[in-house]
Enzyme design. Structure first.
Site, PDB file in Angstrom:
ATOM      1  N   ASP A  53       0.823  -1.217   0.000  1.00  0.00           N
ATOM      2  CA  ASP A  53       0.000   0.000   0.000  1.00  0.00           C
ATOM      3  C   ASP A  53       0.855   1.265   0.000  1.00  0.00           C
ATOM      4  O   ASP A  53       0.391   2.326   0.372  1.00  0.00           O
ATOM      5  CB  ASP A  53      -0.965  -0.001   1.185  1.00  0.00           C
ATOM      6  CG  ASP A  53      -0.253  -0.057   2.530  1.00  0.00           C
ATOM      7  OD1 ASP A  53       0.984  -0.252   2.550  1.00  0.00           O
ATOM      8  OD2 ASP A  53      -0.925   0.109   3.555  1.00  0.00           O
ATOM      9  N   LYS A  73       5.346   2.799  16.823  1.00  0.00           N
ATOM     10  CA  LYS A  73       4.275   3.736  17.200  1.00  0.00           C
ATOM     11  C   LYS A  73       4.556   4.485  18.510  1.00  0.00           C
ATOM     12  O   LYS A  73       3.868   4.289  19.525  1.00  0.00           O
ATOM     13  CB  LYS A  73       2.944   2.987  17.276  1.00  0.00           C
ATOM     14  CG  LYS A  73       2.620   2.331  15.930  1.00  0.00           C
ATOM     15  CD  LYS A  73       1.232   1.830  15.817  1.00  0.00           C
ATOM     16  CE  LYS A  73       1.024   1.356  14.400  1.00  0.00           C
ATOM     17  NZ  LYS A  73       0.199   0.236  14.173  1.00  0.00           N
ATOM     18  N   ASP A  84       1.834   6.100   2.052  1.00  0.00           N
ATOM     19  CA  ASP A  84       1.015   4.880   2.085  1.00  0.00           C
ATOM     20  C   ASP A  84      -0.443   5.301   1.983  1.00  0.00           C
ATOM     21  O   ASP A  84      -0.816   6.377   2.451  1.00  0.00           O
ATOM     22  CB  ASP A  84       1.286   4.068   3.355  1.00  0.00           C
ATOM     23  CG  ASP A  84       0.655   4.694   4.578  1.00  0.00           C
ATOM     24  OD1 ASP A  84       1.270   5.634   5.118  1.00  0.00           O
ATOM     25  OD2 ASP A  84      -0.437   4.279   4.977  1.00  0.00           O
TER      26      ASP A  84
HETATM   27  P1  GTP Z   1      -5.606  -1.572   8.136  1.00  0.00           P
HETATM   28  O1  GTP Z   1      -6.571  -2.676   8.522  1.00  0.00           O
HETATM   29  O2  GTP Z   1      -6.334  -0.343   7.683  1.00  0.00           O
HETATM   30  O3  GTP Z   1      -4.563  -1.276   9.177  1.00  0.00           O
HETATM   31  O4  GTP Z   1      -4.796  -2.008   6.808  1.00  0.00           O
HETATM   32  P2  GTP Z   1      -3.901  -3.300   6.506  1.00  0.00           P
HETATM   33  O5  GTP Z   1      -4.609  -4.527   6.946  1.00  0.00           O
HETATM   34  O6  GTP Z   1      -3.539  -3.210   5.062  1.00  0.00           O
HETATM   35  O7  GTP Z   1      -2.648  -3.151   7.434  1.00  0.00           O
HETATM   36  P3  GTP Z   1      -1.327  -2.314   7.200  1.00  0.00           P
HETATM   37  O8  GTP Z   1      -1.674  -1.004   6.562  1.00  0.00           O
HETATM   38  O9  GTP Z   1      -0.576  -2.261   8.470  1.00  0.00           O
HETATM   39  O10 GTP Z   1      -0.528  -3.247   6.177  1.00  0.00           O
HETATM   40  C1  GTP Z   1       0.603  -2.820   5.474  1.00  0.00           C
HETATM   41  C2  GTP Z   1       0.780  -3.734   4.259  1.00  0.00           C
HETATM   42  O11 GTP Z   1       0.976  -5.081   4.707  1.00  0.00           O
HETATM   43  C3  GTP Z   1      -0.459  -3.758   3.368  1.00  0.00           C
HETATM   44  O12 GTP Z   1      -0.031  -3.813   2.030  1.00  0.00           O
HETATM   45  C4  GTP Z   1      -1.179  -5.021   3.778  1.00  0.00           C
HETATM   46  O13 GTP Z   1      -1.927  -5.607   2.708  1.00  0.00           O
HETATM   47  C5  GTP Z   1      -0.032  -5.926   4.186  1.00  0.00           C
HETATM   48  N1  GTP Z   1      -0.416  -6.867   5.245  1.00  0.00           N
HETATM   49  C6  GTP Z   1      -0.839  -6.555   6.500  1.00  0.00           C
HETATM   50  N2  GTP Z   1      -1.094  -7.671   7.194  1.00  0.00           N
HETATM   51  C7  GTP Z   1      -0.832  -8.710   6.367  1.00  0.00           C
HETATM   52  C8  GTP Z   1      -0.924 -10.125   6.517  1.00  0.00           C
HETATM   53  O14 GTP Z   1      -1.313 -10.663   7.549  1.00  0.00           O
HETATM   54  N3  GTP Z   1      -0.548 -10.893   5.435  1.00  0.00           N
HETATM   55  C9  GTP Z   1      -0.128 -10.339   4.267  1.00  0.00           C
HETATM   56  N4  GTP Z   1       0.200 -11.153   3.255  1.00  0.00           N
HETATM   57  N5  GTP Z   1      -0.048  -9.001   4.083  1.00  0.00           N
HETATM   58  C10 GTP Z   1      -0.398  -8.203   5.130  1.00  0.00           C
END
Ligand code: GTP
Length: 364
Positions: free
Chosen positions: A106, A157, A217
């Site tokens: 993202d 954080k 992001d």
């Molecule tokens: P929020 O629920 O809004 O916090 O978004 P998010 O679930 O995308 O979490 P975050 O923004 O912290 O994730 C950063 C990147 O890591 C994003 O591109 C997510 O798709 C990816 N990501 C987060 N958790 C996982 C996971 O458990 N598995 C995989 N494969 N990717 C993950």
């Protein structure tokens, strides 16, 4: 070098836009977000890419397929339950037998990946983490380094009173495959909160790569709008569109001669822009959009096939697919999911988040 892109998150902060659509496919200037990330890798000659999927995997696989349409070779892993940022990488282990790059799916950046690779090899690092500066680091991982760029501290954080630096983990890493041995399989593990601090405690050579690359992001609605503003105002060196003319109009779109367009504005294909309509940039109108007479769209991102009736006012808002705004309605500072209907003369409260399929009737 191969790449793993983490795209298995839940994207809760982007709801209601992401209730059925993964964050990876959210349109940016009318193109799915992940396409920019893949094209950026390809520009740096990284063409073997593993997408670590979880939630809403199917639409991503069906859009990107084997990757040949984008000049890359794509493989997929799918997590039944989220394995976290490290667990997602571990799940792709069978593809990874040499140094590889990991990207949060993202993040929009024009980071010089080639230069980061050179830095990684020169430092003989086990892990190299790209850094970026943000105004408010309290929702990120802050990283402290020595003068050589070797990481000395991770702090996830920090509270505002604890902020010592605004240099943060940018979510792009180069890893040696031996790091994978540190991650337990089949369980949720975080790379930033568990694996990196544990490696640091073991004295592993973890380096930080600093650059002045553009970085954002798209985790929140505000940042999604910000990315559009930045791209449309030319703040990022990754050339995504030729905006020399300030206004881009897609094929077979029809604009009434009295419509006023104050760019930067992107209009997708097959749109209709009616009499005396005002489009004020930065704004994007998705393909198949209809904007009827005397309406104003200002600083907003409209996804495809939306119908905006006469005399409507849309300001600083995001409208997902197939929304229907009846005459004289007002939508400001709001986010509408797919298929939302806003009735005649209805004025949404500023800051509204409307879930897909809702009919907004009386004054809300
Ligand atoms: P929020 O629920 O809004 O916090 O978004 P998010 O679930 O995308 O979490 P975050 O923004 O912290 O994730 C950063 C990147 O890591 C994003 O591109 C997510 O798709 C990816 N990501 C987060 N958790 C996982 C996971 O458990 N598995 C995989 N494969 N990717 C993950």
């Amino acid at each position: 070098m191969k790449a793993v892109i983490l795209v298995g998150g839940k994207a809760t902060r982007l709801l209601p836009l992401t209730s059925k659509l993964p964050k990876a496919l959210v349109p940016v200037l009318n193109t799915p977000f992940l396409e920019y990330v893949i094209c950026h890798l390809r520009r740096h000659r990284i063409t073997e890419i593993i997408l670590a999927l979880g939630n809403l995997a199917e639409p991503i696989e069906s859009y990107f397929g084997d990757g040949s349409r984008f000049g890359v070779k794509l493989s997929y892993t799918v997590e039944k339950t989220p394995y976290g940022t490290a667990g997602g990488i571990k799940n792709a282990e069978k593809f990874l037998d040499e140094s590889f790059i990991v990207l949060n799916g993202d993040v929009f950046t024009d980071l010089d990946i080639t230069a980061m690779m050179t830095f990684h090899y020169r430092k003989k690092a086990l892990v190299t983490i790209a850094l970026t500066c943000v105004d408010d680091p309290t929702s990120y991982g802050v990283i402290t380094t020595d003068v050589e760029g070797r990481v000395s501290l991770f702090r996830e954080k920090p509270r505002s009173g604890e902020v010592t630096s605004n240099v943060i983990n940018a979510g792009t890493y180069i890893l040696e495959p031996s790091v994978l041995a540190q991650i337990s399989p089949g369980t949720e593990v975080s790379i930033e909160r568990e694996v990196f601090p544990s490696l640091l405690a073991q004295g592993a050579p973890i380096y930080a790569y600093t650059s002045s690359a553009y970085w954002l992001d798209i985790g929140t609605h505000g940042k999604y709008l910000q990315l559009h503003r930045d791209l449309l105002n030319g703040k990022c060196h990754q050339h995504v569109l030729d905006l020399r003319h300030d206004v881009l109009i897609g094929a077979e779109s029809n604009l009434h001669p009295s419509a006023q367009i104050m760019g930067p504005v992107v209009i997708g294909a097959s749109c209709f822009i009616g009499r005396e309509v005002k489009l004020i940039g930065p704004s994007v109108i998705g393909a198949g959009g209809n904007i009827m007479e005397n309406s104003v769209v200002d600083g907003s991102i409209i996804w495809p096939n939306t119908w905006i009736g006469p005399g409507v006012n849309v300001k600083n808002s995001i409208l997902a697919n197939r929304c229907f705004l009846h005459a004289n309605s007002v939508v400001e500072e709001s986010v509408l999911g797919d298929n939302v209907i806003v009735c005649d003369s209805c004025r949404l409260k500023s800051g509204s988040r409307i879930f897909p399929g809702t009919i907004v009737g009386a004054e809300t």
